[in-house]
Design a protein around this motif. Structure first.
Motif, PDB file in Angstrom:
ATOM      1  N   VAL A  45      23.711  69.960  53.865  1.00 55.68           N
ATOM      2  CA  VAL A  45      24.720  69.098  53.257  1.00 55.68           C
ATOM      3  C   VAL A  45      25.000  67.907  54.164  1.00 55.68           C
ATOM      4  O   VAL A  45      25.039  68.052  55.383  1.00 55.68           O
ATOM      5  CB  VAL A  45      26.020  69.924  53.032  1.00 55.68           C
ATOM      6  N   GLN A  46      25.160  66.731  53.561  1.00 54.72           N
ATOM      7  CA  GLN A  46      25.556  65.564  54.349  1.00 54.72           C
ATOM      8  C   GLN A  46      27.014  65.209  54.067  1.00 54.72           C
ATOM      9  O   GLN A  46      27.484  65.333  52.943  1.00 54.72           O
ATOM     10  CB  GLN A  46      24.645  64.370  54.041  1.00 54.72           C
ATOM     11  N   VAL A  47      27.670  64.770  55.133  1.00 55.00           N
ATOM     12  CA  VAL A  47      29.057  64.331  55.047  1.00 55.00           C
ATOM     13  C   VAL A  47      29.068  62.824  55.292  1.00 55.00           C
ATOM     14  O   VAL A  47      28.563  62.375  56.315  1.00 55.00           O
ATOM     15  CB  VAL A  47      29.925  65.051  56.108  1.00 55.00           C
ATOM     16  N   GLY A  48      29.611  62.073  54.356  1.00 55.73           N
ATOM     17  CA  GLY A  48      29.548  60.619  54.461  1.00 55.73           C
ATOM     18  C   GLY A  48      30.891  59.965  54.703  1.00 55.73           C
ATOM     19  O   GLY A  48      31.412  59.965  55.812  1.00 55.73           O
ATOM     20  N   ALA A  49      31.488  59.440  53.625  1.00 54.29           N
ATOM     21  CA  ALA A  49      32.709  58.638  53.735  1.00 54.29           C
ATOM     22  C   ALA A  49      33.837  59.341  54.489  1.00 54.29           C
ATOM     23  O   ALA A  49      34.657  58.684  55.124  1.00 54.29           O
ATOM     24  CB  ALA A  49      33.190  58.233  52.342  1.00 54.29           C
ATOM     25  N   GLU A  50      33.853  60.678  54.425  1.00 56.55           N
ATOM     26  CA  GLU A  50      34.936  61.398  55.100  1.00 56.55           C
ATOM     27  C   GLU A  50      34.961  61.096  56.604  1.00 56.55           C
ATOM     28  O   GLU A  50      36.022  61.087  57.222  1.00 56.55           O
ATOM     29  CB  GLU A  50      34.793  62.905  54.844  1.00 56.55           C
ATOM     30  N   ASN A  51      33.772  60.824  57.192  1.00 56.70           N
ATOM     31  CA  ASN A  51      33.727  60.477  58.621  1.00 56.70           C
ATOM     32  C   ASN A  51      34.518  59.212  58.933  1.00 56.70           C
ATOM     33  O   ASN A  51      34.989  59.029  60.052  1.00 56.70           O
ATOM     34  CB  ASN A  51      32.276  60.228  59.068  1.00 56.70           C
ATOM     35  N   LEU A  52      34.622  58.316  57.949  1.00 59.22           N
ATOM     36  CA  LEU A  52      35.280  57.035  58.201  1.00 59.22           C
ATOM     37  C   LEU A  52      36.792  57.181  58.241  1.00 59.22           C
ATOM     38  O   LEU A  52      37.478  56.411  58.903  1.00 59.22           O
ATOM     39  CB  LEU A  52      34.897  55.991  57.134  1.00 59.22           C
ATOM     40  N   ARG A  53      37.321  58.158  57.493  1.00 61.31           N
ATOM     41  CA  ARG A  53      38.776  58.344  57.495  1.00 61.31           C
ATOM     42  C   ARG A  53      39.204  59.401  58.503  1.00 61.31           C
ATOM     43  O   ARG A  53      40.320  59.391  58.980  1.00 61.31           O
ATOM     44  CB  ARG A  53      39.282  58.699  56.095  1.00 61.31           C
ATOM     45  N   ASN A  54      38.293  60.301  58.799  1.00 59.87           N
ATOM     46  CA  ASN A  54      38.562  61.328  59.796  1.00 59.87           C
ATOM     47  C   ASN A  54      37.344  61.466  60.696  1.00 59.87           C
ATOM     48  O   ASN A  54      36.371  62.132  60.334  1.00 59.87           O
ATOM     49  CB  ASN A  54      38.866  62.667  59.113  1.00 59.87           C
ATOM     50  N   PRO A  55      37.368  60.846  61.868  1.00 61.93           N
ATOM     51  CA  PRO A  55      36.192  60.890  62.743  1.00 61.93           C
ATOM     52  C   PRO A  55      35.799  62.309  63.150  1.00 61.93           C
ATOM     53  O   PRO A  55      34.668  62.535  63.559  1.00 61.93           O
ATOM     54  CB  PRO A  55      36.615  60.054  63.960  1.00 61.93           C
ATOM     55  N   PHE A  56      36.719  63.261  63.011  1.00 62.00           N
ATOM     56  CA  PHE A  56      36.425  64.643  63.388  1.00 62.00           C
ATOM     57  C   PHE A  56      35.957  65.484  62.191  1.00 62.00           C
ATOM     58  O   PHE A  56      35.841  66.712  62.300  1.00 62.00           O
ATOM     59  CB  PHE A  56      37.666  65.295  64.011  1.00 62.00           C
ATOM     60  N   ALA A  57      35.700  64.854  61.049  1.00 65.62           N
ATOM     61  CA  ALA A  57      35.401  65.583  59.812  1.00 65.62           C
ATOM     62  C   ALA A  57      34.287  66.616  59.995  1.00 65.62           C
ATOM     63  O   ALA A  57      34.466  67.797  59.671  1.00 65.62           O
ATOM     64  CB  ALA A  57      35.048  64.608  58.692  1.00 65.62           C
ATOM     65  N   CYS A  58      33.138  66.193  60.524  1.00 72.08           N
ATOM     66  CA  CYS A  58      32.007  67.130  60.658  1.00 72.08           C
ATOM     67  C   CYS A  58      32.340  68.262  61.621  1.00 72.08           C
ATOM     68  O   CYS A  58      32.004  69.431  61.358  1.00 72.08           O
ATOM     69  CB  CYS A  58      30.755  66.389  61.139  1.00 72.08           C
ATOM     70  N   LEU A  67      46.145  57.792  50.320  1.00 67.06           N
ATOM     71  CA  LEU A  67      45.231  56.666  50.510  1.00 67.06           C
ATOM     72  C   LEU A  67      43.994  57.161  51.242  1.00 67.06           C
ATOM     73  O   LEU A  67      44.092  57.946  52.185  1.00 67.06           O
ATOM     74  CB  LEU A  67      45.911  55.545  51.289  1.00 67.06           C
ATOM     75  N   PHE A  68      42.833  56.714  50.799  1.00 58.84           N
ATOM     76  CA  PHE A  68      41.589  57.241  51.365  1.00 58.84           C
ATOM     77  C   PHE A  68      41.344  56.723  52.778  1.00 58.84           C
ATOM     78  O   PHE A  68      41.132  57.507  53.694  1.00 58.84           O
ATOM     79  CB  PHE A  68      40.412  56.897  50.456  1.00 58.84           C
ATOM     80  N   LEU A  69      41.368  55.411  52.920  1.00 62.83           N
ATOM     81  CA  LEU A  69      41.083  54.824  54.232  1.00 62.83           C
ATOM     82  C   LEU A  69      42.369  54.661  55.037  1.00 62.83           C
ATOM     83  O   LEU A  69      43.443  54.442  54.482  1.00 62.83           O
ATOM     84  CB  LEU A  69      40.410  53.461  54.064  1.00 62.83           C
ATOM     85  N   ARG A  70      42.224  54.741  56.350  1.00 66.34           N
ATOM     86  CA  ARG A  70      43.358  54.462  57.222  1.00 66.34           C
ATOM     87  C   ARG A  70      43.676  52.971  57.180  1.00 66.34           C
ATOM     88  O   ARG A  70      42.823  52.162  56.801  1.00 66.34           O
ATOM     89  CB  ARG A  70      43.010  54.853  58.664  1.00 66.34           C
ATOM     90  N   ARG A  71      44.880  52.613  57.606  1.00 66.95           N
ATOM     91  CA  ARG A  71      45.272  51.206  57.631  1.00 66.95           C
ATOM     92  C   ARG A  71      45.314  50.694  59.074  1.00 66.95           C
ATOM     93  O   ARG A  71      46.026  51.250  59.911  1.00 66.95           O
ATOM     94  CB  ARG A  71      46.631  51.027  56.965  1.00 66.95           C
ATOM     95  N   PRO A  72      44.515  49.657  59.357  1.00 66.56           N
ATOM     96  CA  PRO A  72      44.536  49.101  60.714  1.00 66.56           C
ATOM     97  C   PRO A  72      45.770  48.205  60.917  1.00 66.56           C
ATOM     98  O   PRO A  72      46.037  47.321  60.103  1.00 66.56           O
ATOM     99  CB  PRO A  72      43.247  48.271  60.767  1.00 66.56           C
ATOM    100  N   ILE A  73      46.519  48.460  61.989  1.00 64.20           N
ATOM    101  CA  ILE A  73      47.722  47.684  62.305  1.00 64.20           C
ATOM    102  C   ILE A  73      47.662  47.287  63.782  1.00 64.20           C
ATOM    103  O   ILE A  73      47.430  48.138  64.644  1.00 64.20           O
ATOM    104  CB  ILE A  73      49.015  48.515  62.051  1.00 64.20           C
ATOM    105  N   SER A  74      47.881  46.017  64.075  1.00 61.97           N
ATOM    106  CA  SER A  74      47.813  45.555  65.460  1.00 61.97           C
ATOM    107  C   SER A  74      48.992  46.106  66.253  1.00 61.97           C
ATOM    108  O   SER A  74      50.072  46.336  65.721  1.00 61.97           O
ATOM    109  CB  SER A  74      47.799  44.032  65.509  1.00 61.97           C
TER     110      SER A  74
END
Lengths: 245, 304
Positions: free
Chosen positions: B264-277, A44-51
């Motif tokens: 290079v720019q890193v986009g959506a990966e930052n949202l799933r892994n805040p440490f991506a860059c 799954l691409f996005l993480r899942r937020p869980i309270s």
């Protein structure tokens, strides 16, 4: 926010669709009731937020409902599995806003974050009345857990199969609980009805589809009386007067 | 051996080619608590418009296989607030040149926004997002026609002396013709590419997942398409390219650069892994060593 690897210590169904998962590891970033974590799941691409339902030193309890692929995968996680979790997300409830008697109102899968809130309020010497709303008896969970930590518990079911027949607002009206502050988490129509049914101040926990969960993508923004807010960062808990229905 | 990660964009030297993409890093405030931002090459700040914008209704986010859709809709506090509040705050936690990403709904709005943000000292590159609805051109996006993309380029070039990068939309038949039009109109560089128009439907509720119905698809899934566009444009244009789209690893950075990107720019990966860059920057020297690369900038455009 802290990224940690936690281990599944238990994972059991409370009802056919609601599960309780205990995780062990570094839970130091989890400090307030009403916050959430974000779980990374395979494929799954996005993480899942869980309270967060409850936490102690080194232990985290999550109670979640299977609503899609992410939570379905969570329900299948075996004891001993290690998972990547972002911890310490969201603002959480503010227990200092209640003086002596708190009313806690939870609807369905909105119930879990109220559990730790109850424990904290009771530890602060406050009286806690909890109204839990479910569709039917088979969906009820955690009522006894709330009683065990010292809360007065009132259950309402929409079909009347257990407790008071009707919605949480019906139960509050019928029982005439005398409270000075309320805390609520549940579906939006329930939160709205509750806010309209009482003149008392309160805090409500909102839910929104999130991208990141830590404030950088603006995916979960809502308009409030004090401007645009991110449910994941300034929320998920908002004061009653801030919410634009 | 010390590996040289530095790259150059229009005479501006970046310590490394890794830049968080606009809209996936806010204005840096939240991320400054996650890691030291000064490890980054630069930061492309959240897209800024002349007026404050709340953006679209929620849900704005949808999960996809190896990616996501967003329809945030350029939520930002407006250029004046960005200059007064966000940039000074960013200055406290990031001490390198930044890229100011601007958007508009008319040519005038682009040029006014650019003229204002041009005055901010820490802004060294202006990145112009031309994939917003064009109210002057029958609802078409500025970035989907060579003529309108060139018109925006000329308008912003007229009000700034700083390098202007035009960020192009991939939702076009021929990216090369649009890239060439921007280059001819005076663009100093190009950022390739923005998100791809996508959609998801909630089959239980029988309605689109996103309130706005459609949104921008990003994440690992789009990498091959973005790479292809970087390559095609690199073959046809002489101005530097910032590659963007699905970059998630140090190997992706190398691949983008080989295709023709200078950074290079890193986009959506930052949202799933805040440490991506941070992780990509840490891995880059190891990947370079494995591949026998001494100076990272030397690999830009080696694929002919």
């Amino acid at each position: 926010m802290k990224r940690v690897i936690l281990e599944v210590a238990s994972n059991r169904p409370l009802t056919p669709l609601v599960y309780e998962m205990q995780l062990t590891g570094d839970t130091s970033a989890v400090t307030r009731p009403g916050g959430f974590v974000e779980i990374s799941l395979d494929g799954l691409f996005l993480r899942r937020p869980i309270s967060v339902c409850d936490f102690d030193d080194g232990r985290l309890t999550l109670v979640y409902k299977i609503v899609g692929k992410g939570t379905e995968q969570m329900a299948g996680l075996q004891v001993g599995t290690k998972i990547d979790v972002l911890t310490g997300l969201g603002n959480g409830f503010d227990t200092t806003l209640c003086h002596s008697h708190a009313l806690l109102v939870g609807g369905g899968v909105g119930v879990p974050p109220l559990y730790r809130l109850t424990r904290n309020l009771i530890a602060e010497g406050k009286q806690v009345s909890v109204v839990l709303g479910f569709n039917t008896q088979a969906e009820i969970f955690y009522a006894d857990e709330f009683r065990k930590v010292g809360a007065e518990v009132i259950v309402a079911t929409a079909d009347g199969s257990q407790g008071i027949k009707g919605f949480v607002t019906d139960a509050i009206r019928q029982t005439g609980i005398d409270f000075d502050y309320f805390y609520a988490c549940g579906p939006l129509p329930m939160l709205k009805a509750l806010s309209e049914a009482t003149d008392k101040p309160g805090e409500l926990s909102l839910e929104e589809r999130m991208g990141c969960g830590f404030g950088i993508c603006m995916g979960c923004s809502i308009q409030t009386a004090s401007g645009a807010k991110r449910v994941c960062k300034e929320g998920p808990v908002f004061k009653k007067e801030d919410i634009i229905w | 051996m010390v590996r040289d990660l530095s790259v150059e964009l229009c005479g501006i030297t970046l310590d490394n080619p890794v830049i968080p993409a606009s809209g996936t890093f806010g204005f840096g405030e939240e991320m400054s608590k996650v890691y030291d931002l000064d490890i980054l090459g630069s930061i492309s700040i959240k897209g800024t418009t002349r007026e404050p914008r709340f953006g679209n209704p929620t849900p704005r986010i949808a999960e996809c296989s190896s990616g996501m859709i967003n329809a945030v809709g350029l939520q930002n506090p407006g250029v004046d607030a960005v200059i007064e509040h966000e940039l000074p705050e960013l200055r406290k936690v990031f001490h390198k040149p930044i890229i100011a990403n601007i958007s508009g709904f008319s040519i005038e709005e682009y040029s006014e926004c650019c003229a204002k943000i041009d005055k901010a000292e820490q802004v060294e590159i202006i990145e112009v997002n031309v994939s917003c609805p064009n109210v002057h051109n029958g609802g078409m996006a500025f970035g989907t026609q060579p003529e309108s993309a060139a018109a925006v380029t000329r308008a912003v070039k007229a009000v700034t002396t700083k390098p202007v990068f035009i960020k192009l939309s991939p939702n076009v038949t021929d990216i090369v013709s649009i890239a060439r039009a921007c280059e001819e109109a005076g663009a100093d560089g190009l950022t390739l590419v923005n998100t791809m128009l996508g959609m998801r439907i909630d089959i239980m509720r029988r309605r689109p997942v996103i309130a706005n119905k459609m949104g921008g698809f990003s994440g690992r899934a789009i990498f091959p398409v973005a790479l292809r566009m970087v390559y095609q444009v690199a073959q046809a244009c002489r101005i530097p390219i910032i590659g963007c789209g699905g970059v998630a690893t140090a190997e992706d950075v190398v691949e983008m650069m080989m295709a023709g990107a200078s950074a290079v720019q890193v986009g959506a990966e930052n949202l799933r892994n805040p440490f991506a860059c941070a992780e990509i920057i840490e891995q880059l020297p190891k990947v370079m060593e494995r591949l026998g690369i001494e100076r990272l900038r030397d690999i830009t455009g080696i694929i002919k």
